[in-house]
Structures are given as C-alpha cells and as structure tokens.
Write a protein that holds these residues in place. Sequence first.
Motif, PDB file in Angstrom:
ATOM      1  N   LEU A  71       0.826  -1.196   0.000  1.00 50.96           N
ATOM      2  CA  LEU A  71       0.000   0.000   0.000  1.00 50.96           C
ATOM      3  C   LEU A  71       0.866   1.254   0.000  1.00 50.96           C
ATOM      4  O   LEU A  71       0.594   2.208  -0.738  1.00 50.96           O
ATOM      5  CB  LEU A  71      -0.938  -0.001   1.205  1.00 50.96           C
ATOM      6  N   ILE A  72       1.923   1.255   0.819  1.00 46.47           N
ATOM      7  CA  ILE A  72       2.837   2.401   0.852  1.00 46.47           C
ATOM      8  C   ILE A  72       3.498   2.586  -0.507  1.00 46.47           C
ATOM      9  O   ILE A  72       3.622   3.709  -1.012  1.00 46.47           O
ATOM     10  CB  ILE A  72       3.878   2.219   1.979  1.00 46.47           C
ATOM     11  N   GLY A  73       3.936   1.490  -1.123  1.00 48.78           N
ATOM     12  CA  GLY A  73       4.542   1.572  -2.448  1.00 48.78           C
ATOM     13  C   GLY A  73       3.574   2.093  -3.495  1.00 48.78           C
ATOM     14  O   GLY A  73       3.956   2.876  -4.368  1.00 48.78           O
ATOM     15  N   LEU A  74       2.320   1.673  -3.403  1.00 46.12           N
ATOM     16  CA  LEU A  74       1.301   2.149  -4.344  1.00 46.12           C
ATOM     17  C   LEU A  74       1.061   3.649  -4.187  1.00 46.12           C
ATOM     18  O   LEU A  74       1.014   4.384  -5.177  1.00 46.12           O
ATOM     19  CB  LEU A  74       0.001   1.374  -4.118  1.00 46.12           C
ATOM     20  N   VAL A  75       0.961   4.107  -2.954  1.00 50.06           N
ATOM     21  CA  VAL A  75       0.733   5.539  -2.706  1.00 50.06           C
ATOM     22  C   VAL A  75       1.930   6.356  -3.192  1.00 50.06           C
ATOM     23  O   VAL A  75       1.766   7.392  -3.839  1.00 50.06           O
ATOM     24  CB  VAL A  75       0.448   5.785  -1.211  1.00 50.06           C
ATOM     25  N   TRP A  76       3.153   5.895  -2.890  1.00 49.08           N
ATOM     26  CA  TRP A  76       4.338   6.606  -3.354  1.00 49.08           C
ATOM     27  C   TRP A  76       4.428   6.598  -4.881  1.00 49.08           C
ATOM     28  O   TRP A  76       4.837   7.582  -5.493  1.00 49.08           O
ATOM     29  CB  TRP A  76       5.592   5.990  -2.746  1.00 49.08           C
ATOM     30  N   GLY A  77       4.057   5.492  -5.503  1.00 47.73           N
ATOM     31  CA  GLY A  77       4.081   5.423  -6.962  1.00 47.73           C
ATOM     32  C   GLY A  77       3.099   6.395  -7.604  1.00 47.73           C
ATOM     33  O   GLY A  77       3.430   7.073  -8.576  1.00 47.73           O
ATOM     34  N   ALA A  94       1.964   9.128  -6.192  1.00 45.58           N
ATOM     35  CA  ALA A  94       2.481  10.475  -5.939  1.00 45.58           C
ATOM     36  C   ALA A  94       3.601  10.823  -6.919  1.00 45.58           C
ATOM     37  O   ALA A  94       3.690  11.959  -7.394  1.00 45.58           O
ATOM     38  CB  ALA A  94       2.973  10.584  -4.497  1.00 45.58           C
ATOM     39  N   LEU A  95       4.455   9.855  -7.232  1.00 48.87           N
ATOM     40  CA  LEU A  95       5.537  10.083  -8.194  1.00 48.87           C
ATOM     41  C   LEU A  95       4.981  10.360  -9.591  1.00 48.87           C
ATOM     42  O   LEU A  95       5.466  11.258 -10.287  1.00 48.87           O
ATOM     43  CB  LEU A  95       6.468   8.873  -8.221  1.00 48.87           C
ATOM     44  N   LEU A  96       3.957   9.631  -9.994  1.00 50.34           N
ATOM     45  CA  LEU A  96       3.338   9.874 -11.300  1.00 50.34           C
ATOM     46  C   LEU A  96       2.690  11.257 -11.367  1.00 50.34           C
ATOM     47  O   LEU A  96       2.820  11.962 -12.376  1.00 50.34           O
ATOM     48  CB  LEU A  96       2.300   8.792 -11.604  1.00 50.34           C
ATOM     49  N   ILE A  97       1.993  11.638 -10.309  1.00 51.77           N
ATOM     50  CA  ILE A  97       1.364  12.965 -10.283  1.00 51.77           C
ATOM     51  C   ILE A  97       2.429  14.051 -10.333  1.00 51.77           C
ATOM     52  O   ILE A  97       2.308  15.033 -11.065  1.00 51.77           O
ATOM     53  CB  ILE A  97       0.467  13.112  -9.044  1.00 51.77           C
ATOM     54  N   SER A  98       3.493  13.880  -9.553  1.00 52.97           N
ATOM     55  CA  SER A  98       4.570  14.858  -9.537  1.00 52.97           C
ATOM     56  C   SER A  98       5.236  14.982 -10.908  1.00 52.97           C
ATOM     57  O   SER A  98       5.499  16.089 -11.393  1.00 52.97           O
ATOM     58  CB  SER A  98       5.600  14.458  -8.486  1.00 52.97           C
ATOM     59  N   GLY A  99       5.504  13.854 -11.532  1.00 45.72           N
ATOM     60  CA  GLY A  99       6.098  13.892 -12.864  1.00 45.72           C
ATOM     61  C   GLY A  99       5.182  14.527 -13.893  1.00 45.72           C
ATOM     62  O   GLY A  99       5.624  15.283 -14.754  1.00 45.72           O
ATOM     63  N   GLY A 100       3.894  14.227 -13.783  1.00 43.52           N
ATOM     64  CA  GLY A 100       2.937  14.834 -14.710  1.00 43.52           C
ATOM     65  C   GLY A 100       2.846  16.347 -14.539  1.00 43.52           C
ATOM     66  O   GLY A 100       2.788  17.094 -15.520  1.00 43.52           O
TER      67      GLY A 100
END
Length: 73
Positions: A6-12, A14-20
């Motif tokens: 779950l933590i990995g999914l949330v961080w992933g 967040a990383l996609l949103i940040s990159g976008g």
Amino acid sequence: MPKPMLIGLVWGIALLISGGLRLWGELRPLPLQAPSALVLLIVFLPSIFLGVWIVLATASGVDDGTRESKTFD
C-alpha cells in the motif's frame, strides 16, 4: 492489502502525479491564473467539511465503543 504494498502504491501514484505536473509546467511555463473564489474554495473547503463532520459526530451522541466513557468514578 499488505502495508508495504500500500505504501509503495501511494508513493508510486504520488511520483506519477509529480512527474505529470512537472511535464505540464515545462510545456506551459506561464503561471496558472485561477479565480480567487476557486482558490478560497480549495483552501477552506476541507477544513469546513472536517469541522462539520466533528460537530455532527459529537452532536449525534452515537457511541460506537471507540471513545472513552463520560462517566466518572
């Protein structure tokens, strides 16, 4: 779902949103002009919702067994 997954999914996500957002900022370098009413709504609406929720939860008097007892010895 296991907690590390779950933590990995949330961080992933967040990383996609940040990159976008970074890519969008590079493609459109001008500052975003948002109406002041929208900004105020985004800033104050979450706290208003939480305040109403807390007031309604305490006013309803529903005890689901998770709060401490109000009786004294």
